[in-house]
Enzyme design. Structure first.
Site, PDB file in Angstrom:
ATOM      1  N   ASP A  41     100.396  40.800 -59.004  1.00 30.00           N
ATOM      2  CA  ASP A  41     101.542  41.695 -58.822  1.00 30.00           C
ATOM      3  C   ASP A  41     102.682  41.288 -59.760  1.00 30.00           C
ATOM      4  O   ASP A  41     103.283  42.111 -60.439  1.00 30.00           O
ATOM      5  CB  ASP A  41     102.013  41.630 -57.362  1.00 30.00           C
ATOM      6  CG  ASP A  41     103.046  42.697 -57.014  1.00 30.00           C
ATOM      7  OD1 ASP A  41     103.439  43.460 -57.914  1.00 30.00           O
ATOM      8  OD2 ASP A  41     103.463  42.751 -55.848  1.00 30.00           O
TER       9      ASP A  41
ATOM     10  N   ASP B 263     109.245  46.082 -55.659  1.00 35.48           N
ATOM     11  CA  ASP B 263     108.461  45.994 -54.418  1.00 35.48           C
ATOM     12  C   ASP B 263     108.109  47.388 -53.898  1.00 35.48           C
ATOM     13  O   ASP B 263     108.933  48.064 -53.293  1.00 35.48           O
ATOM     14  CB  ASP B 263     109.281  45.228 -53.364  1.00 35.48           C
ATOM     15  CG  ASP B 263     108.496  45.005 -52.089  1.00 35.48           C
ATOM     16  OD1 ASP B 263     107.335  45.476 -52.007  1.00 35.48           O
ATOM     17  OD2 ASP B 263     109.035  44.357 -51.175  1.00 35.48           O
TER      18      ASP B 263
ATOM     19  N   ASP C 181     102.791  52.076 -67.796  1.00 35.38           N
ATOM     20  CA  ASP C 181     102.727  50.709 -68.309  1.00 35.38           C
ATOM     21  C   ASP C 181     102.258  49.731 -67.220  1.00 35.38           C
ATOM     22  O   ASP C 181     102.635  49.867 -66.058  1.00 35.38           O
ATOM     23  CB  ASP C 181     104.140  50.317 -68.780  1.00 35.38           C
ATOM     24  CG  ASP C 181     104.186  48.933 -69.390  1.00 35.38           C
ATOM     25  OD1 ASP C 181     103.520  48.716 -70.406  1.00 35.38           O
ATOM     26  OD2 ASP C 181     104.891  48.063 -68.825  1.00 35.38           O
TER      27      ASP C 181
ATOM     28  N   HIS D 252      99.531  45.506 -62.437  1.00 41.73           N
ATOM     29  CA  HIS D 252     100.518  44.735 -61.671  1.00 41.73           C
ATOM     30  C   HIS D 252     101.266  45.585 -60.639  1.00 41.73           C
ATOM     31  O   HIS D 252     102.251  45.130 -60.057  1.00 41.73           O
ATOM     32  CB  HIS D 252     101.553  44.113 -62.616  1.00 41.73           C
ATOM     33  CG  HIS D 252     100.932  43.411 -63.786  1.00 41.73           C
ATOM     34  ND1 HIS D 252     100.327  42.189 -63.664  1.00 41.73           N
ATOM     35  CD2 HIS D 252     100.788  43.766 -65.078  1.00 41.73           C
ATOM     36  CE1 HIS D 252      99.854  41.814 -64.849  1.00 41.73           C
ATOM     37  NE2 HIS D 252     100.120  42.764 -65.721  1.00 41.73           N
TER      38      HIS D 252
ATOM     39  N   GLU E 183      97.787  52.032 -68.502  1.00 40.14           N
ATOM     40  CA  GLU E 183      97.433  50.842 -69.279  1.00 40.14           C
ATOM     41  C   GLU E 183      96.972  49.753 -68.321  1.00 40.14           C
ATOM     42  O   GLU E 183      97.785  49.106 -67.669  1.00 40.14           O
ATOM     43  CB  GLU E 183      98.643  50.346 -70.083  1.00 40.14           C
ATOM     44  CG  GLU E 183      98.341  49.098 -70.877  1.00 40.14           C
ATOM     45  CD  GLU E 183      99.439  48.039 -70.838  1.00 40.14           C
ATOM     46  OE1 GLU E 183      99.376  47.108 -71.640  1.00 40.14           O
ATOM     47  OE2 GLU E 183     100.352  48.125 -69.993  1.00 40.14           O
TER      48      GLU E 183
HETATM   49 CA    CA Z   1     104.336  44.149 -59.791  1.00 43.89          CA
END
Ligand code: CA
Length: 496
Positions: free
Chosen positions: A198, A206, A235, A239, A265
């Site tokens: 993350d 968050d 992007d 994550h 991506e």
């Molecule tokens: Ca993140």
């Protein structure tokens, strides 16, 4: 997607901070159309942590170069007015516009705040390596220069999962912010590298926080409308909570944009991760074919030792080609950048022939390959080499595809054309010695000559009564053979 659509990534990392990119793009719009570009991916357009930032340290998503913030009204690329004018110019030429959307993190906070956090093991972010303690982090975003225009949302520490600096002690670490319902995104919703990927950089947004979800969805609707966008390039999606992104894209489509295009991506040379992602997000959006990029990179590094039949291995084009956006290089893989894996110059013509003239994938042309890369070690663009390939994509790369991947260092394919584009092509490439290959182009050409449109070969190839020809290629090169129609070649050369 338009027929034989082509995306162009209209920036590279080292472009000068002169505020001129939007103006340049506006002037270039009709030329892009002539090249066959159907969609343009623009760099992040909102105010970043500093004026010279490429755009991946976003400060204020609502400031498209309109407010005096971070010491500047314009961004690296220009003002909001210039941005919208460039988009209008692209639309007037019938092209789509895709915005680069950076939702993982925010940079350049206005103030610090104090809150409790844990240090975690950078190699395993699920492992706390300290008790929680109070740190002073850059997490308060108030956007004083914008004065609540478009949105009065202010960001605080509880809208983020983590940060990387305790301002009080100047200690650098990965800090996981402590609080009710806090912590990283669930493991299954982000990439699994480092235990849980993350956290990437800056203040990590968050997406378990309902206020954040509401605000980012609201912003997206605003941005799509304000800039008349046709799509997003998302992007750093490995994550970001994948359920959130799926919802976000679905909401945009439900809100009067049913054809809104999105490519993500997911930077990982691992086809299984990309396939899992597509499945888990119900094929809501496409992904860049990172595997194919790495195949090009390794092929360019290994020369004749690379087996060209392996170009398909672990690439999206061989598994999920409908959802693959193919590319040779980008702003991150160019020399000196974080994900450097730059395809060597000798192989670029081969790689571009591969993505532009085959049936699989939606190709993306990199600004740096076409116009060149600036900076301390500039690299010249390959416009002269790419233009003929673009011409071939527009006029010849249609219809059935026949594959001749029967040799490790010399491979080829033909396209047989369709009703509207009856003239096909025969492509052949070698990473070793000069080679040749018998390929089928169609009985209708029996007795006629084919010529190499790239100009690499000067001989002609006669097509036999079975519709086949013995096509040549130079050592470490590519040739694309089409019916030797002198008027067509002249028309192309005159235009150049
Ligand atoms: Ca993140």
């Amino acid at each position: 997607m338009a027929e034989n659509g082509l995306m162009m990534q209209y920036f590279e990392w080292n472009m000068p901070n002169d505020g001129q990119l939007w103006n340049q793009l506006k002037e270039d719009a009709s030329h892009l159309k002539e090249m066959g570009v159907s969609a343009v991916w623009l760099p992040p357009a909102y105010k970043a942590a500093s004026q010279d930032d490429v755009g991946y340290a976003p400060y204020d998503l609502y400031d498209l170069g309109e407010f005096d913030q971070k010491g500047t009204i314009r961004t690296k690329y220009g003002t909001k007015e210039e941005y919208l004018a460039a988009i209008d110019a692209l639309h007037e030429q019938g092209m789509y516009v895709y915005a680069d959307v950076v939702l993982n993190h925010k940079g350049g906070a206005d103030e610090t705040e104090r809150f409790e956090a844990y240090e975690v093991n950078p190699e395993n972010r699920q492992e706390k390596i300290s008790e929680s303690y109070e740190i002073e982090g850059w997490t308060k975003f108030t956007f004083p220069g914008r004065k609540d225009m478009y949105s009065d949302f202010k960001w605080h520490w509880y809208h983020f999962t983590g940060t990387d600096l305790d301002n009080k002690t100047e200690k650098k670490a990965i800090f996981m912010i402590k609080g009710l319902n806090k912590g990283w995104s669930d493991n299954e919703n982000v990439d699994d590298e480092f235990g849980n990927y993350d956290y990437l950089m800056y203040a990590d947004v968050d997406y378990a926080n309902p206020e954040v979800v509401e605000e980012i969805k609201k912003w997206s609707q605003w941005y799509v409308k304000e800039a008349k966008l046709d799509g997003f390039r998302l992007d750093a999606i490995k994550h970001i909570d994948r359920n959130f992104l799926e919802d976000l894209v679905n909401e945009i489509r439900e809100n009067n944009h049913p054809d809104f295009f999105v490519v993500g991506e997911y930077w990982k040379n691992n086809i299984q991760s990309l396939k899992d992602y597509l499945e888990q997000t119900d094929y809501t959006f496409d992904l860049f074919d990172v595997g194919l990029h790495f195949n090009f990179y390794f092929a360019s590094e290994q020369g004749i030792d690379y087996d060209l039949r392996n170009l398909f291995d672990d690439a999206m084009i061989s598994k999920k080609s409908v959802h693959a956006v193919t590319f040779v290089d980008n702003h991150d893989s160019q020399p000196g950048q974080a994900l450097e894996s730059y395809v060597d110059e000798w192989f670029k013509p081969l790689a571009y022939a591969f993505i532009l003239l085959r049936v699989e994938g939606f190709p993306c042309l990199f600004y740096g390959d076409y116009y060149g890369i600036s900076g301390e070690k500039p690299i010249e663009g390959m416009q002269d080499i790419i233009d003929p390939l673009l011409y071939l994509r527009r006029n010849h790369a249609y219809g059935e595809q026949k594959n001749y991947f029967d040799h490790g260092s010399c491979v080829g394919w033909t396209r047989l054309g369709d009703e509207e584009h009856p003239y096909g092509l025969a492509a052949i490439m070698s990473n070793g010695e000069e080679g040749f290959k018998e390929m089928y182009v169609g009985e209708q050409y029996a007795g006629q000559n084919f010529a190499d449109f790239t100009g690499n070969r000067e001989n002609k190839v006669e097509i036999d009564e079975n519709g086949c020809g013995w096509f040549n290629v130079n050592a470490g090169s590519v040739s694309v053979w089409v019916l030797d129609d002198i008027t067509e070649q002249q028309a192309f050369q005159e235009k150049e």
